[in-house]
Design a protein around this motif. Structure first.
Motif, mmCIF file in Angstrom:
data_model
loop_
_atom_site.group_PDB
_atom_site.id
_atom_site.type_symbol
_atom_site.label_atom_id
_atom_site.label_comp_id
_atom_site.label_asym_id
_atom_site.label_seq_id
_atom_site.Cartn_x
_atom_site.Cartn_y
_atom_site.Cartn_z
ATOM 1 N N GLU A 94 0.808 -1.218 0.000
ATOM 2 C CA GLU A 94 0.000 0.000 0.000
ATOM 3 C C GLU A 94 0.843 1.271 0.000
ATOM 4 O O GLU A 94 0.361 2.333 -0.354
ATOM 5 N N GLY A 95 2.068 1.163 0.410
ATOM 6 C CA GLY A 95 2.923 2.335 0.455
ATOM 7 C C GLY A 95 4.204 2.043 1.203
ATOM 8 O O GLY A 95 4.412 0.945 1.715
ATOM 9 N N ASP A 96 5.073 3.037 1.259
ATOM 10 C CA ASP A 96 6.338 2.900 1.982
ATOM 11 C C ASP A 96 6.646 4.243 2.622
ATOM 12 O O ASP A 96 7.482 5.009 2.135
ATOM 13 N N ALA A 97 5.937 4.535 3.703
ATOM 14 C CA ALA A 97 6.165 5.787 4.420
ATOM 15 C C ALA A 97 7.600 5.864 4.940
ATOM 16 O O ALA A 97 8.159 6.953 5.068
ATOM 17 N N TRP A 98 8.180 4.720 5.237
ATOM 18 C CA TRP A 98 9.574 4.674 5.695
ATOM 19 C C TRP A 98 10.493 5.297 4.653
ATOM 20 O O TRP A 98 11.311 6.170 4.977
ATOM 21 N N ALA A 99 10.363 4.874 3.400
ATOM 22 C CA ALA A 99 11.188 5.449 2.339
ATOM 23 C C ALA A 99 10.819 6.898 2.079
ATOM 24 O O ALA A 99 11.692 7.742 1.856
ATOM 25 N N ASP A 100 9.522 7.200 2.099
ATOM 26 C CA ASP A 100 9.061 8.537 1.752
ATOM 27 C C ASP A 100 9.582 9.601 2.721
ATOM 28 O O ASP A 100 10.203 10.577 2.294
ATOM 29 N N TYR A 101 9.321 9.427 4.031
ATOM 30 C CA TYR A 101 9.657 10.533 4.927
ATOM 31 C C TYR A 101 10.046 10.125 6.351
ATOM 32 O O TYR A 101 10.329 10.995 7.179
ATOM 33 N N GLN A 102 10.122 8.815 6.638
ATOM 34 C CA GLN A 102 10.469 8.398 7.994
ATOM 35 C C GLN A 102 11.926 7.990 8.155
ATOM 36 O O GLN A 102 12.521 8.194 9.221
ATOM 37 N N ARG A 103 12.503 7.403 7.160
ATOM 38 C CA ARG A 103 13.844 6.815 7.266
ATOM 39 C C ARG A 103 14.897 7.878 7.579
ATOM 40 O O ARG A 103 15.063 8.841 6.835
ATOM 41 N N PRO A 104 15.650 7.715 8.676
ATOM 42 C CA PRO A 104 16.760 8.635 8.931
ATOM 43 C C PRO A 104 17.895 8.373 7.929
ATOM 44 O O PRO A 104 18.539 7.323 7.969
ATOM 45 N N VAL A 105 18.121 9.290 7.039
ATOM 46 C CA VAL A 105 19.127 9.122 5.998
ATOM 47 C C VAL A 105 20.515 9.369 6.586
ATOM 48 O O VAL A 105 20.742 10.422 7.197
ATOM 49 N N PRO A 106 21.434 8.417 6.447
ATOM 50 C CA PRO A 106 22.777 8.608 7.015
ATOM 51 C C PRO A 106 23.549 9.682 6.260
ATOM 52 O O PRO A 106 23.228 10.027 5.122
ATOM 53 N N ALA A 107 24.588 10.190 6.892
ATOM 54 C CA ALA A 107 25.364 11.301 6.328
ATOM 55 C C ALA A 107 25.906 10.972 4.946
ATOM 56 O O ALA A 107 25.916 11.830 4.049
ATOM 57 N N GLU A 108 26.348 9.720 4.754
ATOM 58 C CA GLU A 108 26.966 9.370 3.468
ATOM 59 C C GLU A 108 25.956 9.323 2.329
ATOM 60 O O GLU A 108 26.341 9.354 1.156
ATOM 61 N N GLU A 109 24.663 9.265 2.641
ATOM 62 C CA GLU A 109 23.643 9.280 1.604
ATOM 63 C C GLU A 109 22.913 10.618 1.514
ATOM 64 O O GLU A 109 22.025 10.791 0.680
ATOM 65 N N SER A 110 23.280 11.559 2.362
ATOM 66 C CA SER A 110 22.551 12.820 2.438
ATOM 67 C C SER A 110 23.089 13.831 1.433
ATOM 68 O O SER A 110 24.306 13.947 1.233
ATOM 69 N N VAL A 111 22.194 14.578 0.813
ATOM 70 C CA VAL A 111 22.579 15.570 -0.182
ATOM 71 C C VAL A 111 23.566 16.572 0.388
ATOM 72 O O VAL A 111 24.533 16.957 -0.271
ATOM 73 N N ASP A 112 23.341 17.018 1.622
ATOM 74 C CA ASP A 112 24.236 18.012 2.225
ATOM 75 C C ASP A 112 25.251 17.408 3.185
ATOM 76 O O ASP A 112 25.971 18.143 3.871
ATOM 77 N N GLY A 113 25.309 16.083 3.257
ATOM 78 C CA GLY A 113 26.279 15.428 4.126
ATOM 79 C C GLY A 113 25.900 15.407 5.585
ATOM 80 O O GLY A 113 26.703 14.972 6.427
ATOM 81 N N VAL A 114 24.679 15.846 5.920
ATOM 82 C CA VAL A 114 24.232 15.873 7.312
ATOM 83 C C VAL A 114 23.224 14.746 7.523
ATOM 84 O O VAL A 114 22.238 14.633 6.791
ATOM 85 N N ALA A 115 23.459 13.929 8.515
ATOM 86 C CA ALA A 115 22.581 12.796 8.795
ATOM 87 C C ALA A 115 21.265 13.262 9.407
ATOM 88 O O ALA A 115 21.215 14.247 10.143
ATOM 89 N N ASP A 116 20.206 12.528 9.122
ATOM 90 C CA ASP A 116 18.915 12.762 9.776
ATOM 91 C C ASP A 116 18.937 12.177 11.186
ATOM 92 O O ASP A 116 19.605 11.167 11.442
ATOM 93 N N ALA A 117 18.153 12.776 12.060
ATOM 94 C CA ALA A 117 17.935 12.224 13.392
ATOM 95 C C ALA A 117 16.596 11.506 13.428
ATOM 96 O O ALA A 117 15.658 11.876 12.713
ATOM 97 N N TRP A 118 16.499 10.474 14.233
ATOM 98 C CA TRP A 118 15.254 9.709 14.341
ATOM 99 C C TRP A 118 14.081 10.617 14.725
ATOM 100 O O TRP A 118 14.179 11.444 15.624
ATOM 101 N N GLY A 119 12.958 10.476 13.975
ATOM 102 C CA GLY A 119 11.742 11.174 14.344
ATOM 103 C C GLY A 119 11.655 12.629 13.941
ATOM 104 O O GLY A 119 10.702 13.312 14.322
ATOM 105 N N GLU A 120 12.631 13.136 13.163
ATOM 106 C CA GLU A 120 12.482 14.500 12.655
ATOM 107 C C GLU A 120 11.226 14.583 11.795
ATOM 108 O O GLU A 120 10.817 13.606 11.177
ATOM 109 N N PRO A 121 10.592 15.755 11.690
ATOM 110 C CA PRO A 121 9.357 15.861 10.910
ATOM 111 C C PRO A 121 9.505 15.394 9.464
ATOM 112 O O PRO A 121 8.575 14.804 8.907
ATOM 113 N N LEU A 122 10.674 15.639 8.843
ATOM 114 C CA LEU A 122 10.838 15.273 7.434
ATOM 115 C C LEU A 122 12.175 14.595 7.218
ATOM 116 O O LEU A 122 13.220 15.248 7.108
#
Length: 447
Positions: A94-122
């Motif tokens: 039905e969907g993949d909210a994890w891929a869409d906006y939940q998954r904390p993207v690690p620094a090495e995959e981040s556009v600006d090199g900054v890792a996401d923190a768990w539970g950030e709004p986006l």
């Protein structure tokens, strides 16, 4: 490497110009070949699931150079519920909210090199697309609704005035206003994705025509599709007056003339669309018993099917039905279709086969970045320069695909036909240098 690339593209341009000029006249070929004053659309589909097996995060659009050469990124896909609403669901299939906006993207995959923190709004892909737009402010990102697997309930959403109003309002609320549901990942919330998307792409496959088994299909889909576009245009413009922004509306349209007539009111739909992308691939595949082309510019001589499909047939079909050529964008595949168990010798084209060719993720379907490695490994590249297609054959296995020479030839066709640009499915099929996207950009450079 740059001088070599320039020489290669110059040679391709000279060859392809002669081929296009020598082609038989068609409705599309009758246009003047002058460059578009406002430039060409260069649209690429980014797949939600490409971050997994294909290891294609949003960051690769930046590091490969693709983002600099695209005008639009279409995010595939948003789902349509049985009661006719845009929605996000983490349930299987039905969907993949994890891929869409939940998954904390690690620094090495981040556009600006900054890792996401768990539970950030986006977090996830949506968060990375927001970062990509900061780095490439002219790039537009569209939410593409439906696709082959999620067009099941489009007919329900489009059925009545009330259903259309509710459907469009739900899509604007979810994707443009960015009011994402807070699911088990903790991300989301009111306005979490505001500003990520610049418009809506409708990928209904297909109104009043069979698509994936189980799709709801009604005869009134044809008229309702037009009414749905009108409702999208009305609500997008109303919301745009609040935000002082134009929100684009586009649609993916079929190559099959029968599907054009069954599902679309020709000229009428273009009153509401900024532009439309036209299917330029999947003309043939391993569902056929003989090898064939899946994305030829023109129908090859000796093709076993009559009539047959081609990019030119698709474009001419829409022009004949009243589409303005300046709103038609030609689709180009970043993958090939393949057969194995091919018999009959020769170059393998139009020969019997026993089934789909083995491939990385799906039998009979392989990304360009994998197919480009096959020459020299027992496979020979063959071309039909007049028809504008290429294939690989090793005596047993056959792949039809678009390489840079074919892609460049198609860009010259787009220019000569006066079309609006090129679309690609999908960006994760290209190599790490964005070779095919760079080729499209070079071929559609305004000069």
């Amino acid at each position: 490497m740059r001088p070599f690339r320039h020489r290669r593209l110059t040679a391709l341009a000279a060859l392809s110009t002669m081929l296009v000029a020598a082609a038989p006249p068609t409705a599309a070929g009758a246009a003047e070949g002058s460059p578009r004053r406002d430039g060409y659309h260069r649209v690429g589909y980014f797949t939600q699931w490409g971050i997994y097996g294909r290891a294609f995060p949003v960051k690769k659009l930046d590091t490969s150079g693709a983002a600099d050469r695209l005008t639009h990124v279409n995010y595939a896909f948003g789902n349509v519920s049985e009661d006719g609403r845009c929605y996000v669901d983490g349930g299987p299939g039905e969907g993949d909210a994890w891929a869409d906006y939940q998954r904390p993207v690690p620094a090495e995959e981040s556009v600006d090199g900054v890792a996401d923190a768990w539970g950030e709004p986006l977090n996830g892909n949506f968060g990375q697309l927001a970062k990509l737009k900061e780095r490439h402010p002219d790039l537009k990102v569209m939410i593409s609704l439906g696709g082959w697997s999620w067009s099941t309930y489009f007919s329900n959403a489009a059925r009545t005035d009330a259903s259309r109003r509710a459907f469009v309002a739900s899509c604007i609320d979810l994707y443009l206003k960015g009011n994402l549901p807070v699911l088990d990942g903790g991300s989301g919330g009111p306005g979490a994705a505001a500003g990520v998307f610049d418009g809506v792409d409708l990928d209904w496959e297909w109104p009043n025509w069979p698509g994936e088994p189980g799709n709801v299909v009604r005869a009134e889909d044809r008229e309702n599709f037009t009414k749905l576009l009108a409702e999208f245009r009305r609500q997008l413009d109303a919301y745009g007056r609040q935000t002082r922004k134009h929100y684009a509306l586009t649609a993916f349209l079929p190559a099959n003339p029968a599907a054009m007539d069954a599902g679309y009111e020709g000229r009428k739909i273009f009153r509401y669309l900024d532009f439309a992308t036209v299917q330029g691939y999947d003309f043939h595949g391993s569902w056929d018993q003989v090898t064939d082309q899946q994305s030829a510019l023109r129908v090859p001589t000796g093709a076993p099917d009559n009539p047959d499909f081609s990019a030119e047939v698709a474009i001419d079909g829409w022009l004949a039905r009243g589409a303005p050529r300046g709103k038609l964008v030609l689709g180009i595949p970043y993958y090939g279709r393949g057969w194995t168990g091919v018999t009959g010798g020769g170059d393998g084209l139009f020969k019997p086969a026993t089934g789909p060719a083995p491939a990385t993720f799906e039998a009979g379907y392989e990304d360009y970045k994998q197919l480009k490695t096959l020459p020299g490994k027992g496979f020979t590249v063959h071309r039909d320069l007049r028809a504008g297609h290429a294939w690989l054959f090793d005596g047993t296995t056959f792949w039809t695909y678009d390489d840079p020479a074919v892609v460049f030839q198609k860009t010259l066709y787009i220019r000569r036909a006066g079309l609006a640009g090129a679309m690609v499915w999908s960006l994760d099929g290209d190599d790490d240098n964005a070779t095919l996207t760079r080729t499209i950009s070079a071929g559609l450079a305004t000069r």
